[in-house]
Design a protein around this motif. Structure first.
Motif, PDB file in Angstrom:
ATOM      1  N   MET A   1       0.842  -1.193   0.000  1.00  0.00           N
ATOM      2  CA  MET A   1       0.000   0.000   0.000  1.00  0.00           C
ATOM      3  C   MET A   1       0.880   1.246   0.000  1.00  0.00           C
ATOM      4  O   MET A   1       1.333   1.698   1.050  1.00  0.00           O
ATOM      5  CB  MET A   1      -0.894   0.025   1.241  1.00  0.00           C
ATOM      6  N   ASN A   2       1.128   1.787  -1.174  1.00  0.00           N
ATOM      7  CA  ASN A   2       1.939   3.006  -1.239  1.00  0.00           C
ATOM      8  C   ASN A   2       1.105   4.272  -1.090  1.00  0.00           C
ATOM      9  O   ASN A   2       1.620   5.326  -0.732  1.00  0.00           O
ATOM     10  CB  ASN A   2       2.695   3.057  -2.564  1.00  0.00           C
ATOM     11  N   ASN A   3      -0.189   4.167  -1.398  1.00  0.00           N
ATOM     12  CA  ASN A   3      -1.066   5.335  -1.368  1.00  0.00           C
ATOM     13  C   ASN A   3      -2.342   5.002  -0.595  1.00  0.00           C
ATOM     14  O   ASN A   3      -2.933   3.941  -0.794  1.00  0.00           O
ATOM     15  CB  ASN A   3      -1.435   5.755  -2.797  1.00  0.00           C
ATOM     16  N   LEU A   4      -2.753   5.930   0.259  1.00  0.00           N
ATOM     17  CA  LEU A   4      -3.943   5.701   1.074  1.00  0.00           C
ATOM     18  C   LEU A   4      -4.902   6.874   0.971  1.00  0.00           C
ATOM     19  O   LEU A   4      -4.502   8.029   1.161  1.00  0.00           O
ATOM     20  CB  LEU A   4      -3.570   5.480   2.543  1.00  0.00           C
ATOM     21  N   PHE A   5      -6.161   6.579   0.652  1.00  0.00           N
ATOM     22  CA  PHE A   5      -7.243   7.557   0.692  1.00  0.00           C
ATOM     23  C   PHE A   5      -7.923   7.425   2.053  1.00  0.00           C
ATOM     24  O   PHE A   5      -8.392   6.339   2.402  1.00  0.00           O
ATOM     25  CB  PHE A   5      -8.268   7.269  -0.404  1.00  0.00           C
ATOM     26  N   PHE A   6      -7.984   8.515   2.809  1.00  0.00           N
ATOM     27  CA  PHE A   6      -8.620   8.492   4.124  1.00  0.00           C
ATOM     28  C   PHE A   6      -9.939   9.256   4.108  1.00  0.00           C
ATOM     29  O   PHE A   6     -10.006  10.385   3.628  1.00  0.00           O
ATOM     30  CB  PHE A   6      -7.706   9.145   5.178  1.00  0.00           C
TER      31      PHE A   6
ATOM     32  N   LYS B   1       4.831   6.896   2.414  1.00  0.00           N
ATOM     33  CA  LYS B   1       3.499   6.608   1.881  1.00  0.00           C
ATOM     34  C   LYS B   1       2.813   7.928   1.514  1.00  0.00           C
ATOM     35  O   LYS B   1       2.979   8.924   2.209  1.00  0.00           O
ATOM     36  CB  LYS B   1       2.644   5.855   2.910  1.00  0.00           C
ATOM     37  N   GLU B   2       2.061   7.912   0.425  1.00  0.00           N
ATOM     38  CA  GLU B   2       1.306   9.100   0.016  1.00  0.00           C
ATOM     39  C   GLU B   2      -0.081   9.059   0.665  1.00  0.00           C
ATOM     40  O   GLU B   2      -0.797   8.062   0.567  1.00  0.00           O
ATOM     41  CB  GLU B   2       1.160   9.162  -1.503  1.00  0.00           C
ATOM     42  N   ILE B   3      -0.453  10.167   1.300  1.00  0.00           N
ATOM     43  CA  ILE B   3      -1.705  10.246   2.048  1.00  0.00           C
ATOM     44  C   ILE B   3      -2.636  11.252   1.376  1.00  0.00           C
ATOM     45  O   ILE B   3      -2.236  12.386   1.069  1.00  0.00           O
ATOM     46  CB  ILE B   3      -1.444  10.661   3.508  1.00  0.00           C
ATOM     47  N   PHE B   4      -3.885  10.829   1.160  1.00  0.00           N
ATOM     48  CA  PHE B   4      -4.911  11.685   0.572  1.00  0.00           C
ATOM     49  C   PHE B   4      -6.147  11.649   1.462  1.00  0.00           C
ATOM     50  O   PHE B   4      -6.326  10.700   2.230  1.00  0.00           O
ATOM     51  CB  PHE B   4      -5.302  11.193  -0.824  1.00  0.00           C
ATOM     52  N   VAL B   5      -6.980  12.654   1.353  1.00  0.00           N
ATOM     53  CA  VAL B   5      -8.284  12.638   2.019  1.00  0.00           C
ATOM     54  C   VAL B   5      -9.354  12.535   0.943  1.00  0.00           C
ATOM     55  O   VAL B   5      -9.310  13.257  -0.056  1.00  0.00           O
ATOM     56  CB  VAL B   5      -8.504  13.905   2.872  1.00  0.00           C
ATOM     57  N   ALA B   6     -10.300  11.616   1.139  1.00  0.00           N
ATOM     58  CA  ALA B   6     -11.442  11.461   0.234  1.00  0.00           C
ATOM     59  C   ALA B   6     -12.696  11.427   1.104  1.00  0.00           C
ATOM     60  O   ALA B   6     -12.960  10.442   1.786  1.00  0.00           O
ATOM     61  CB  ALA B   6     -11.322  10.184  -0.588  1.00  0.00           C
ATOM     62  N   THR B   7     -13.448  12.522   1.097  1.00  0.00           N
ATOM     63  CA  THR B   7     -14.573  12.679   2.005  1.00  0.00           C
ATOM     64  C   THR B   7     -15.830  13.144   1.288  1.00  0.00           C
ATOM     65  O   THR B   7     -15.751  13.843   0.282  1.00  0.00           O
ATOM     66  CB  THR B   7     -14.216  13.693   3.121  1.00  0.00           C
TER      67      THR B   7
ATOM     68  N   VAL C   1     -16.415  10.531  -5.222  1.00  0.00           N
ATOM     69  CA  VAL C   1     -15.278  11.300  -4.692  1.00  0.00           C
ATOM     70  C   VAL C   1     -13.971  10.545  -4.937  1.00  0.00           C
ATOM     71  O   VAL C   1     -12.962  11.136  -5.321  1.00  0.00           O
ATOM     72  CB  VAL C   1     -15.464  11.578  -3.182  1.00  0.00           C
ATOM     73  N   ILE C   2     -13.975   9.230  -4.725  1.00  0.00           N
ATOM     74  CA  ILE C   2     -12.779   8.423  -4.957  1.00  0.00           C
ATOM     75  C   ILE C   2     -12.371   8.489  -6.425  1.00  0.00           C
ATOM     76  O   ILE C   2     -11.193   8.707  -6.754  1.00  0.00           O
ATOM     77  CB  ILE C   2     -13.014   6.964  -4.522  1.00  0.00           C
ATOM     78  N   SER C   3     -13.334   8.317  -7.307  1.00  0.00           N
ATOM     79  CA  SER C   3     -13.054   8.370  -8.749  1.00  0.00           C
ATOM     80  C   SER C   3     -12.502   9.739  -9.147  1.00  0.00           C
ATOM     81  O   SER C   3     -11.534   9.842  -9.911  1.00  0.00           O
ATOM     82  CB  SER C   3     -14.336   8.072  -9.529  1.00  0.00           C
ATOM     83  N   TYR C   4     -13.104  10.772  -8.610  1.00  0.00           N
ATOM     84  CA  TYR C   4     -12.655  12.154  -8.850  1.00  0.00           C
ATOM     85  C   TYR C   4     -11.214  12.338  -8.402  1.00  0.00           C
ATOM     86  O   TYR C   4     -10.381  12.914  -9.106  1.00  0.00           O
ATOM     87  CB  TYR C   4     -13.599  13.092  -8.114  1.00  0.00           C
ATOM     88  N   GLY C   5     -10.887  11.813  -7.217  1.00  0.00           N
ATOM     89  CA  GLY C   5      -9.530  11.948  -6.693  1.00  0.00           C
ATOM     90  C   GLY C   5      -8.504  11.208  -7.527  1.00  0.00           C
ATOM     91  O   GLY C   5      -7.421  11.724  -7.818  1.00  0.00           O
ATOM     92  N   ILE C   6      -8.853   9.995  -7.925  1.00  0.00           N
ATOM     93  CA  ILE C   6      -7.934   9.198  -8.747  1.00  0.00           C
ATOM     94  C   ILE C   6      -7.626   9.915 -10.056  1.00  0.00           C
ATOM     95  O   ILE C   6      -6.484   9.943 -10.524  1.00  0.00           O
ATOM     96  CB  ILE C   6      -8.531   7.805  -9.017  1.00  0.00           C
ATOM     97  N   ASN C   7      -8.655  10.506 -10.651  1.00  0.00           N
ATOM     98  CA  ASN C   7      -8.487  11.170 -11.950  1.00  0.00           C
ATOM     99  C   ASN C   7      -7.803  12.528 -11.848  1.00  0.00           C
ATOM    100  O   ASN C   7      -7.165  12.978 -12.802  1.00  0.00           O
ATOM    101  CB  ASN C   7      -9.855  11.344 -12.627  1.00  0.00           C
ATOM    102  N   LYS C   8      -7.918  13.178 -10.682  1.00  0.00           N
ATOM    103  CA  LYS C   8      -7.405  14.546 -10.555  1.00  0.00           C
ATOM    104  C   LYS C   8      -5.926  14.610 -10.194  1.00  0.00           C
ATOM    105  O   LYS C   8      -5.210  15.499 -10.634  1.00  0.00           O
ATOM    106  CB  LYS C   8      -8.231  15.315  -9.513  1.00  0.00           C
ATOM    107  N   THR C   9      -5.459  13.671  -9.389  1.00  0.00           N
ATOM    108  CA  THR C   9      -4.089  13.762  -8.902  1.00  0.00           C
ATOM    109  C   THR C   9      -3.069  13.344  -9.968  1.00  0.00           C
ATOM    110  O   THR C   9      -3.366  12.548 -10.853  1.00  0.00           O
ATOM    111  CB  THR C   9      -3.894  12.891  -7.645  1.00  0.00           C
ATOM    112  N   SER C  10      -1.876  13.888  -9.846  1.00  0.00           N
ATOM    113  CA  SER C  10      -0.793  13.530 -10.765  1.00  0.00           C
ATOM    114  C   SER C  10      -0.041  12.288 -10.284  1.00  0.00           C
ATOM    115  O   SER C  10       0.783  11.737 -11.002  1.00  0.00           O
ATOM    116  CB  SER C  10       0.203  14.699 -10.876  1.00  0.00           C
TER     117      SER C  10
ATOM    118  N   ASN D   1     -14.699   1.193  -7.139  1.00  0.00           N
ATOM    119  CA  ASN D   1     -13.547   1.700  -7.891  1.00  0.00           C
ATOM    120  C   ASN D   1     -12.436   0.659  -7.982  1.00  0.00           C
ATOM    121  O   ASN D   1     -11.293   0.990  -8.288  1.00  0.00           O
ATOM    122  CB  ASN D   1     -13.024   2.978  -7.237  1.00  0.00           C
ATOM    123  N   ASN D   2     -12.792  -0.601  -7.678  1.00  0.00           N
ATOM    124  CA  ASN D   2     -11.845  -1.730  -7.748  1.00  0.00           C
ATOM    125  C   ASN D   2     -10.673  -1.581  -6.789  1.00  0.00           C
ATOM    126  O   ASN D   2      -9.554  -2.012  -7.081  1.00  0.00           O
ATOM    127  CB  ASN D   2     -11.330  -1.910  -9.184  1.00  0.00           C
TER     128      ASN D   2
END
Length: 220
Positions: free
Chosen positions: A1-6, A103-109, A148-157, A181-182
């Motif tokens: 798990m290199n990236n986590l959406f919280f 690890k890369e940390i994101f917020v998805a709310t 929101v998860i789909s939006y985040g995946i598509n928006k980040t570089s 979102n698999n």
């Protein structure tokens, strides 16, 4: 798990005070009374208004009455409620450990993105969080967790895919949104959801404390 959406509410912060006060303000200023007890109102924390209004009040959020209630809630929450929260014990330590391990940390709310960003700034979490992804300001066009998860995946570089990204949350909507979102999901029992809710949603892992999330991320 290199990236986590919280998820935010119930996963990183305890936002019960501000949301409960906002809900009571909303009902008192639309119905003239509060039709639910506190145990029921707590179930509003996490899911979208479209879900809770339908389930507990049998109204559609897009009706005149639904929009009126959202407006009244935000009258309180936008000014005072968003600040009335505390950081859950162990969260800062978990974020520090994840950052230390690169690890890369994101917020998805499902909270409006404008409020989520202000909360992360206020709590000095910006040093840990790469991006904050939230619901659209209208609470309608992008409010479901899966959107929101789909939006985040598509928006980040950042290169995100199902092999290196996991969703962390305390409600079934977090788990379902991840799976749609698999992605795999970590359910947390210290928030507003319960073990059975997370288990029934088929959470891939269930943990009881924030530091257990960091342990999982390092092992998988």
């Amino acid at each position: 798990m290199n990236n986590l959406f919280f998820d935010l509410d119930g996963t990183l912060v305890n936002s019960e005070k501000g949301i409960m006060k906002g809900l009571k303000y909303m009902y008192n200023n639309t119905l003239g009374y509060v039709p639910h007890d506190d145990n029921t109102l707590r179930k509003f924390i996490g899911p979208t208004f479209s879900t809770t209004f339908k389930k507990f009040d049998n109204i559609d959020v897009n009706t005149l009455e639904g929009m009126k209630r959202v407006k009244k809630f935000r009258e309180y929450y936008d000014v005072e409620g968003w600040k009335e929260l505390t950081v859950i014990d162990g969260v800062y330590e978990m974020l520090e450990e994840l950052k230390h391990e690169d690890k890369e940390i994101f917020v998805a709310t499902s909270k409006p993105e404008v409020h989520a960003k202000k909360i992360i700034d206020m709590l000095d979490m910006k040093q840990y969080v790469r991006h904050v992804f939230g619901a659209s300001d209208d609470d309608v066009s992008r409010s479901l967790k899966e959107d929101v998860i789909s939006y985040g995946i598509n928006k980040t570089s950042v290169n995100l895919n199902s092999d290196n990204l996991v969703m962390v949350g305390d409600r079934s909507s977090d788990i379902v949104g991840a799976h749609k979102n698999n992605l795999k999901a970590i359910g947390v029992t210290y928030g507003f959801g319960e073990y059975d809710e997370l288990s029934n949603a088929k959470s891939d892992w269930i943990v009881n404390k924030p530091l257990e999330i960091a342990k999982l991320a390092l092992e998988n």
